[in-house]
Design a protein around this motif. Structure first.
Motif, PDB file in Angstrom:
ATOM      1  N   UNK A   1      64.130  83.643 134.362  1.00 51.10           N
ATOM      2  CA  UNK A   1      63.798  84.251 135.647  1.00 51.10           C
ATOM      3  C   UNK A   1      64.702  83.752 136.771  1.00 51.10           C
ATOM      4  N   UNK A   2      65.459  82.685 136.504  1.00 50.77           N
ATOM      5  CA  UNK A   2      66.322  82.127 137.534  1.00 50.77           C
ATOM      6  C   UNK A   2      67.741  82.635 137.428  1.00 50.77           C
ATOM      7  N   UNK A   3      68.610  82.217 138.345  1.00 54.96           N
ATOM      8  CA  UNK A   3      70.015  82.636 138.284  1.00 54.96           C
ATOM      9  C   UNK A   3      70.705  82.054 137.051  1.00 54.96           C
ATOM     10  N   UNK A   4      71.525  82.850 136.405  1.00 56.88           N
ATOM     11  CA  UNK A   4      72.213  82.420 135.193  1.00 56.88           C
ATOM     12  C   UNK A   4      73.686  82.780 135.263  1.00 56.88           C
ATOM     13  N   UNK A   5      74.467  82.007 134.531  1.00 58.65           N
ATOM     14  CA  UNK A   5      75.882  82.289 134.349  1.00 58.65           C
ATOM     15  C   UNK A   5      76.137  82.590 132.877  1.00 58.65           C
ATOM     16  N   UNK A   6      77.003  83.543 132.629  1.00 65.21           N
ATOM     17  CA  UNK A   6      77.418  83.868 131.259  1.00 65.21           C
ATOM     18  C   UNK A   6      78.891  83.540 131.103  1.00 65.21           C
ATOM     19  N   UNK A   7      79.268  83.202 129.889  1.00 63.69           N
ATOM     20  CA  UNK A   7      80.676  82.958 129.604  1.00 63.69           C
ATOM     21  C   UNK A   7      80.970  83.361 128.167  1.00 63.69           C
ATOM     22  N   UNK A   8      82.224  83.680 127.897  1.00 62.91           N
ATOM     23  CA  UNK A   8      82.644  84.043 126.545  1.00 62.91           C
ATOM     24  C   UNK A   8      84.046  83.491 126.317  1.00 62.91           C
ATOM     25  N   UNK A   9      84.261  82.915 125.137  1.00 65.77           N
ATOM     26  CA  UNK A   9      85.550  82.316 124.794  1.00 65.77           C
ATOM     27  C   UNK A   9      86.592  83.411 124.588  1.00 65.77           C
ATOM     28  N   UNK A  10      87.793  83.253 125.116  1.00 66.19           N
ATOM     29  CA  UNK A  10      88.843  84.262 124.903  1.00 66.19           C
ATOM     30  C   UNK A  10      89.087  84.576 123.427  1.00 66.19           C
ATOM     31  N   UNK A  11      88.898  83.596 122.554  1.00 63.92           N
ATOM     32  CA  UNK A  11      89.142  83.813 121.126  1.00 63.92           C
ATOM     33  C   UNK A  11      88.113  84.745 120.502  1.00 63.92           C
TER      34      UNK A  11
ATOM     35  N   UNK B   1      80.249  77.455 133.832  1.00 64.16           N
ATOM     36  CA  UNK B   1      80.976  76.588 132.915  1.00 64.16           C
ATOM     37  C   UNK B   1      82.447  76.513 133.308  1.00 64.16           C
ATOM     38  N   UNK B   2      83.108  75.437 132.871  1.00 68.55           N
ATOM     39  CA  UNK B   2      84.536  75.305 133.085  1.00 68.55           C
ATOM     40  C   UNK B   2      85.271  76.273 132.159  1.00 68.55           C
ATOM     41  N   UNK B   3      86.388  76.800 132.617  1.00 66.11           N
ATOM     42  CA  UNK B   3      87.170  77.694 131.788  1.00 66.11           C
ATOM     43  C   UNK B   3      87.080  79.125 132.254  1.00 66.11           C
ATOM     44  N   UNK B   4      87.799  80.025 131.579  1.00 65.61           N
ATOM     45  CA  UNK B   4      87.857  81.432 131.990  1.00 65.61           C
ATOM     46  C   UNK B   4      86.633  82.219 131.531  1.00 65.61           C
ATOM     47  N   UNK B   5      86.576  83.462 131.980  1.00 66.87           N
ATOM     48  CA  UNK B   5      85.597  84.442 131.500  1.00 66.87           C
ATOM     49  C   UNK B   5      84.157  84.020 131.753  1.00 66.87           C
ATOM     50  N   UNK B   6      83.867  83.646 132.985  1.00 65.07           N
ATOM     51  CA  UNK B   6      82.503  83.292 133.386  1.00 65.07           C
ATOM     52  C   UNK B   6      82.080  84.222 134.515  1.00 65.07           C
ATOM     53  N   UNK B   7      80.830  84.661 134.454  1.00 59.48           N
ATOM     54  CA  UNK B   7      80.342  85.555 135.492  1.00 59.48           C
ATOM     55  C   UNK B   7      78.831  85.393 135.637  1.00 59.48           C
ATOM     56  N   UNK B   8      78.317  85.704 136.811  1.00 61.04           N
ATOM     57  CA  UNK B   8      76.896  85.575 137.077  1.00 61.04           C
ATOM     58  C   UNK B   8      76.172  86.812 136.537  1.00 61.04           C
ATOM     59  N   UNK B   9      74.989  86.587 135.947  1.00 57.73           N
ATOM     60  CA  UNK B   9      74.282  87.691 135.299  1.00 57.73           C
ATOM     61  C   UNK B   9      72.830  87.719 135.735  1.00 57.73           C
TER      62      UNK B   9
END
Length: 342
Positions: free
Chosen positions: A324-334, A281-289
């Protein structure tokens, strides 16, 4: 009189400082095997200390190697996990047992026992045997038996563990009311966070025989200091170093927060704050999980991720994902709660 104890048991790997003020309920919380029941047995005098001390007011109960007051001489009332009511005695005789053991005449002991059964709402069951009682009623009889001797220290070992969920809710409220009225010191051990939050004035969390966090229930719940505590109160926890609103996590990732800080910090956030997608996703705090497990929680699905994190998804959100596939996680700074590491 306040309780002041330093419980040291080398063979049980326990090193626990503990203070309790009159009228205060201190809950010792921890996973199975952490040393909770060992601590309770030491306070009761069932396990002599190997080091440290136990004092109630000016009275020393245990101070190796010279001082040791046996259990029967300590003004302690104890409620065991399985209540341990005497099945061959009536409910009234069970409550009167501690009084009789202290030399109080039978008539006086029974009169006081009946008063306590009235207090816990079971005077009409006085002549019955414990086998005729429900789990909640047995718990109240055990509490009445412990309180009838007017102890200065009340010890409760997982007092609600034997109850079903529906009964537990009602009996927890009743127990909280009785504990509010008890003028002595109370130590309750449990591994259940709901019992701890509902019954305790102060929490002492122990892991592997050591205190890892202590404080008011609200503070512990909002600022967990270890992974165990975070999972217990339903939060994710990561650690890092902050420079303003930029946090460098221990794994090297860089996150952004809305709270400025500096130095070593913890970052806590709810499983509902994590969003999962197949693309970054666009924006900060994104990482592959990587998904490590899935379990149903009422109307949501909890998806366990690597790094000991969890995400709660609605059925609709879950249907759009291939776990089962590759995923990205993200969390809003707020959604991030930032606080100093302890």
């Amino acid at each position: 009189m306040s309780l002041d104890a330093l419980l040291q048991m080398d063979r049980a790997c326990l090193d626990l400082p503990l203070t309790v003020e009159p009228g205060e309920v201190v809950v010792v919380l921890g996973p199975n095997g952490a040393g909770k029941t060992t601590a309770l047995r030491a306070l009761a005098g069932l396990l002599p200390l190997q080091g440290g001390h136990i004092r109630l007011g000016n009275h020393v109960w245990d101070a190796p190697p010279k001082e040791f007051v046996p259990p029967q001489q300590r003004p302690v009332g104890m409620v065991f996990q399985d209540y341990l009511l005497f099945q061959h005695m009536s409910v009234l005789e069970n409550v009167a047992f501690g009084l009789r053991a202290r030399g109080i005449p039978r008539h006086t002991a029974r009169s006081r026992a009946l008063t306590w059964l009235e207090t816990v709402g079971l005077a009409d069951r006085a002549r019955e045997r414990p086998s005729a009682l429900s789990g909640g009623q047995a718990q109240r009889v055990a509490l009445a038996r412990a309180l009838a001797t007017e102890p200065e220290l009340l010890l409760l070992d997982e007092p609600l563990a034997a109850l079903d969920a529906a009964t537990r809710l009602r009996v927890r409220a009743e127990l909280a009311r009785h504990l509010r009225d008890f003028p002595g010191c109370t130590v309750l051990v449990t591994h259940d966070p709901v019992d701890a939050m509902a019954l305790g004035d102060r929490l002492v969390v122990i892991e592997d025989g050591q205190v890892t966090q202590t404080g008011a229930p609200r503070d512990v719940a909002q600022h967990p200091g270890t992974d165990y505590i975070a999972h217990l109160v339903g939060l994710n926890l990561v650690r890092g170093k902050a420079n303003g609103t930029i946090v460098t996590l221990d794994n090297g990732d860089t996150w952004m927060t809305t709270t400025a800080a500096s130095g070593a910090i913890n970052v806590a956030f709810a499983p509902t704050a994590i969003r999962l997608s197949h693309t970054r996703t666009q924006g900060p705090n994104a990482w592959q999980v990587t998904v490590t497990g899935v379990e149903q929680h009422a109307h949501t699905t909890r998806v366990h991720l690597d790094r000991s994190l969890s995400a709660d998804l609605s059925p609709t959100a879950l249907a759009d994902l291939d776990l089962d596939g590759p995923l990205w996680a993200s969390v809003d700074p707020a959604d991030l709660r930032v606080y100093k590491s302890r």
